[in-house]
Structures are given as structure tokens and as C-alpha cells.
Design an enzyme around this catalytic site. Structure first.
Site, PDB file in Angstrom:
ATOM      1  N   ASP A  20      -1.437 -25.282 -17.588  1.00 44.76           N
ATOM      2  CA  ASP A  20      -0.313 -24.567 -16.970  1.00 44.76           C
ATOM      3  C   ASP A  20       0.753 -25.571 -16.530  1.00 44.76           C
ATOM      4  OD1 ASP A  20      -1.708 -21.863 -16.828  1.00 44.76           O
ATOM      5  OD2 ASP A  20      -3.070 -23.093 -15.649  1.00 44.76           O
ATOM      6  N   GLU A 282      -3.998 -25.248 -24.726  1.00 47.71           N
ATOM      7  CA  GLU A 282      -2.683 -25.016 -25.330  1.00 47.71           C
ATOM      8  C   GLU A 282      -1.899 -26.315 -25.527  1.00 47.71           C
ATOM      9  OE1 GLU A 282      -0.632 -21.529 -24.311  1.00 47.71           O
ATOM     10  OE2 GLU A 282       1.351 -22.417 -24.545  1.00 47.71           O
TER      11      GLU A 282
HETATM   12  O1  TRH Z   1      -6.589 -28.083 -19.415  1.00 47.74           O
HETATM   13  P1  TRH Z   1      -6.532 -26.974 -20.412  1.00 47.74           P
HETATM   14  O2  TRH Z   1      -7.768 -26.284 -20.679  1.00 47.74           O
HETATM   15  O3  TRH Z   1      -5.436 -26.006 -19.886  1.00 47.74           O
HETATM   16  C1  TRH Z   1      -5.183 -24.692 -20.137  1.00 47.74           C
HETATM   17  C2  TRH Z   1      -6.154 -23.642 -19.854  1.00 47.74           C
HETATM   18  O4  TRH Z   1      -6.862 -23.351 -21.003  1.00 47.74           O
HETATM   19  C3  TRH Z   1      -5.454 -22.473 -19.315  1.00 47.74           C
HETATM   20  O5  TRH Z   1      -6.275 -21.374 -19.196  1.00 47.74           O
HETATM   21  C4  TRH Z   1      -4.250 -22.138 -20.170  1.00 47.74           C
HETATM   22  O6  TRH Z   1      -3.582 -21.160 -19.500  1.00 47.74           O
HETATM   23  C5  TRH Z   1      -3.361 -23.337 -20.281  1.00 47.74           C
HETATM   24  O7  TRH Z   1      -4.093 -24.365 -20.898  1.00 47.74           O
HETATM   25  C6  TRH Z   1      -2.056 -23.100 -20.970  1.00 47.74           C
HETATM   26  O8  TRH Z   1      -5.981 -27.538 -21.822  1.00 47.74           O
HETATM   27  P2  TRH Z   1      -4.528 -27.985 -22.293  1.00 47.74           P
HETATM   28  O9  TRH Z   1      -3.627 -26.813 -22.401  1.00 47.74           O
HETATM   29  O10 TRH Z   1      -4.721 -28.784 -23.478  1.00 47.74           O
HETATM   30  O11 TRH Z   1      -3.970 -28.920 -21.161  1.00 47.74           O
HETATM   31  C7  TRH Z   1      -4.468 -30.195 -20.909  1.00 47.74           C
HETATM   32  C8  TRH Z   1      -3.373 -31.088 -20.378  1.00 47.74           C
HETATM   33  O12 TRH Z   1      -3.934 -32.280 -19.880  1.00 47.74           O
HETATM   34  C9  TRH Z   1      -2.366 -31.484 -21.441  1.00 47.74           C
HETATM   35  O13 TRH Z   1      -1.069 -31.518 -20.877  1.00 47.74           O
HETATM   36  C10 TRH Z   1      -2.796 -32.887 -21.818  1.00 47.74           C
HETATM   37  C11 TRH Z   1      -3.295 -33.390 -20.500  1.00 47.74           C
HETATM   38  N1  TRH Z   1      -4.250 -34.500 -20.532  1.00 47.74           N
HETATM   39  C12 TRH Z   1      -3.878 -35.690 -19.950  1.00 47.74           C
HETATM   40  O14 TRH Z   1      -2.741 -35.819 -19.457  1.00 47.74           O
HETATM   41  N2  TRH Z   1      -4.770 -36.704 -19.908  1.00 47.74           N
HETATM   42  C13 TRH Z   1      -6.007 -36.623 -20.454  1.00 47.74           C
HETATM   43  O15 TRH Z   1      -6.775 -37.607 -20.399  1.00 47.74           O
HETATM   44  C14 TRH Z   1      -6.360 -35.397 -21.073  1.00 47.74           C
HETATM   45  C15 TRH Z   1      -7.729 -35.265 -21.708  1.00 47.74           C
HETATM   46  C16 TRH Z   1      -5.480 -34.351 -21.088  1.00 47.74           C
END
Ligand code: TRH
Length: 396
Positions: A20, A282
Site C-alpha cells: 500500500d 503488487e
Molecule cells: O508487501 P506486499 O505483500 O504488499 C501488498 C499486499 O499484498 C496488500 O494486500 C496489497 O494491497 C498491496 O500489496 C498493494 O507486496 P508488494 O506489493 O510487492 O510490496 C512490497 C514492497 O516492499 C514493494 O514496494 C517493494 C518493497 N520491498 C523493499 O523495499 N525491500 C525489500 O527488501 C523487499 C523484499 C520489498
């Protein structure tokens, strides 16, 4: 700060995890940096943003970062001015006091709900639709990200692909990246795999299925569900075998690294530096596509199984240009990866033992495909530019 610049307020409530705020932050930064907007980003849980951007100190209610004013969203909400354009991310609703203030403005602010990303066909029909407020003289518009020209596109910073290409061409930069991350550079020819997924994904099965890879294989998991499983696995491995694992893969063993959660921009570098990326949700799902490398998506699971429809819709688009055998290798692995583990935890993954080697056997072609895919997506205008255009030319 240009005082005459258009004011945008972006609202974000953290429902779970990082996506989010990950999306909201990216959008806010791009609006400020690339479109010269005066942006306030309102976030209810600054501790989550601080994980992505360690410059943020969640002890404070306000911060300034890369041209964005970051503020804690708390209720009751004191309205200090209403923006020209208001974006709520993922239908999070701005505070009631703010909405009432919007309705009282002589020039009504333009109000946009930035929705979830999906490759499903219905998105084209819902993108940009108005939703009149039942009580107030306000209309909110839906804005759907997506993969086709009749959707809002994907977030992509203007310089992203140039930075990626420069990094992927620069062997010393990659070696320095690995040294800073895990203490040494990978051995020649090592297959590097990043791992980010939801609890319940068959992480353990992936490691087992990697054992037969004919060469060194590095698995790197930032802190989270994958790292927890992998750390337990390493702890349970006899010291003699672990020693082999730690020798940089020279003996063809799989080397496992658990690393801290990375700042968001550094996570991009991890995706660029790896040969295969396991991503989720996402935002990391989109970043893996921009990395131009083969990837495996762990979709956010829903109780009603709707995520399978969403997964299939994306797979249909992503594999459309692949021949049947390559498409099957991708689909088989993605389905195995998303199949829930057994009741008692991470059982030998149904299918991972065949699906992962099958995918790796086709990796050279899948690499070419991943690069073509990112190139084809990049022909389109990015989401932030689409959103600004929508606010300026459709809603005004
Ligand atoms: O964390 P997420 O599962 O986030 C979500 C949820 O699924 C939620 O329900 C949904 O509404 C939302 O997405 C849109 O997975 P996502 O989307 O990939 O987000 C992870 C974020 O974390 C992304 O911006 C990348 C960041 N990240 C880092 O900055 N450093 C890291 O080491 C990792 C592994 C990720």
C-alpha cells in the site's frame, strides 16, 4: 518549492504489508520529481514507510523527502488546506473532515481512487468511471493500473530503465552490490535468485528442488516469511554441509543468504542483479517486470479463490508470445508456487520438484522474453503521467 505549483494530496492507509505504502510513496515521489507538483503524502502508519525509506523517522509526524511532504494521517483530522487533486490509494477514503472540506471548496478538487492492479479484461471497462458521492456535491473517479492502452498503465520512473540497463551492463557495480549485501561476489556462472513471498509459499521445496541445478546457485531472501523459513532450514542443516553451502557455491551447492529488508531503491538493484526473482503482491510484481528478468509471482491469496482468476489473466498476457512448451514451463511453476502448502506446513511442494528445474532449463529463452516484455510495456506512458493527464485533461 514552487508555491504556484498544483497541489496534490495522496492518502494511504496501510491495510497490510508494504505494498500500500510502497505504491503510494512511488506515486507521490514521481508527482513531485517528474511533474513539479506540490505533494503531501498522508500515511497512517509511518513505521511501514520507514522500512522502505529509512530516512523517515516514525517518531515524527512530518518529514520532507525527495520533494514530498510526508505526514502522519491520524484522526480526528485537522484540515490544513485542500489540494487541487486528491488521490486515495486502494479505496482508502480520505478522513471525513477532509471530504467535507473538499465539498465546501468553491472549485471542487478532482478526486481519484487509485485502484489495485489486475490484468483482467473488466478493468478496461471500469477504468476512469465516475462515482458520484451520494451525499455531497463531489465525484470520485476510479483509476485502474493495467497492462493495456485502455487502462492507467504501470508506475515507472522516467529514468528507471536507463538506470537498470546501466547497472546490468556494469559488472563492477554488480560485484560491489553483492559484496555490500552478502560480503562477496558470486562465483562465475552462479545463478542468483531473490526470494520474496507470502508465508505458506513452498520456500523449502524450492531449496530442495534447487539441489540438482548443475552449477552454483545463490538464493537471497530479504527479511520476511522466506527468510524465516530459510534460516530455520540452515539452522537444521548439519554443520559439515553448511560449510559447503558457504563456500560461495564452488562445490555446486545451493548457497542461502538471508539479508535485512532493503530500502526500496536498493531492492530494485537486487531484482536487476538476479537471474530469477520471486516476488509477490503488487509493487514488487511490477518491479520484477521492469527488471527485465524472469520472475515468479506469489499472488496475494484471497479466501474466495479470486486470486486464481487474476493470476490466470496475467499469465495469459505474459505467456501469449511464448511457444507452448515455454508457456507451460512458466505456468506450471507459477501454479506450483501459489499452491498452498499442506496443513502441517511446507510439505514437499506439489510440483515444485519438477516445475523449478523445468523453468531453469528454459531460462535463456525466458530471459529474452522477460526483456521483450518490459520493453513492450515501456512503450506505454507510465501511470503517473497518465494520472496527471487524466486530472488535467479529463477531470478539469
Ligand atoms: O508487501 P506486499 O505483500 O504488499 C501488498 C499486499 O499484498 C496488500 O494486500 C496489497 O494491497 C498491496 O500489496 C498493494 O507486496 P508488494 O506489493 O510487492 O510490496 C512490497 C514492497 O516492499 C514493494 O514496494 C517493494 C518493497 N520491498 C523493499 O523495499 N525491500 C525489500 O527488501 C523487499 C523484499 C520489498
Amino acid at each position: 518549492m514552487d508555491e504556484a505549483a498544483e497541489r496534490w494530496d495522496v492518502f494511504c492507509r496501510v491495510v497490510d504489508n508494504y505494498g500500500d505504502v510502497g505504491v503510494a510513496w512511488r506515486l507521490a515521489r514521481q508527482l513531485a520529481r517528474e511533474h513539479g507538483k506540490r505533494v503531501r503524502l498522508w500515511v497512517d502508519d509511518l513505521t511501514v514507510l520507514a522500512k522502505l525509506r529509512p530516512e523517515i523517522d516514525p517518531a515524527y509526524d512530518i518529514a520532507s523527502l525527495e520533494g514530498v511532504e510526508v505526514l502522519r494521517l491520524r484522526e480526528p483530522f485537522d484540515v490544513e488546506g485542500v489540494a487541487d487533486v486528491v488521490v486515495e490509494t486502494f479505496g482508502c477514503d480520505p478522513p471525513e473532515a477532509y471530504v467535507l472540506a473538499m465539498a465546501a471548496c468553491p472549485a471542487r478538487p478532482r478526486w481519484i481512487n487509485l485502484e489495485y492492479l489486475s490484468a483482467e479484461e473488466w478493468v478496461e471497462g471500469s477504468h476512469a468511471l465516475p462515482s458520484p458521492n451520494p451525499r455531497l456535491p463531489l465525484t470520485k473517479h476510479y483509476f485502474f493500473p493495467g497492462f493495456t492502452a485502455r487502462t492507467g498503465g504501470l508506475l515507472r520512473e522516467g529514468d528507471l530503465l536507463a538506470r537498470r540497463d546501466a547497472f546490468q551492463r556494469d559488472a563492477p557495480a554488480q560485484a560491489a552490490f553483492w559484496k555490500a549485501l552478502v560480503g562477496r561476489a558470486p562465483p562465475d556462472g552462479a545463478m542468483k535468485v531473490s526470494l520474496f513471498g507470502y508465508a505458506g509459499a513452498p520456500f523449502d521445496s524450492l531449496v530442495r528442488a534447487s539441489a540438482h541445478h548443475p552449477g552454483p546457485l545463490w538464493i537471497v531472501a530479504p527479511e520476511g516469511a522466506a527468510a524465516t523459513v530459510l534460516r530455520a532450514r540452515v539452522a537444521a542443516t548439519p554443520a559439515s554441509i553448511r560449510q559447503n553451502d558457504q563456500d560461495g557455491g564452488k562445490r555446486r551447492e545451493t548457497a542461502i543468504f538471508t539479508v535485512p529488508f532493503l530500502p526500496q531503491d536498493r531492492y530494485d538493484e537486487l531484482l536487476w542483479a538476479c537471474d530469477v526473482n520471486f516476488v509477490r503482491g503488487e509493487d514488487s510484481f511490477v518491479r520484477a517486470q521492469w527488471a527485465g528478468r524472469p520472475f515468479v509471482w506469489n499472488i496475494y491469496p484471497t479466501d474466495d479463490g479470486a486470486h486464481w482468476v487474476k493470476l490466470s489473466a496475467f499469465l495469459a498476457r505474459y505467456t501469449a508470445a511464448l511457444d507452448r512448451a515455454h508457456a507451460a514451463a512458466v505456468t506450471t511453476l507459477w501454479e506450483a508456487w501459489n499452491r498452498p502448502a499442506g496443513e502441517s506446513g511446507d510439505k514437499p511442494g506439489p510440483g515444485m520438484s519438477a516445475a523449478w528445474p523445468g523453468f531453469l532449463a528454459r531460462l535463456d529463452d525466458l530471459k529474452g522474453h522477460a526483456l521483450d516484455w518490459s520493453g513492450a510495456l515501456a512503450v506505454r506512458r507510465d501511470l503517473t503521467a497518465e494520472l496527471v493527464d487524466f486530472a488535467d485533461n479529463v477531470l478539469k
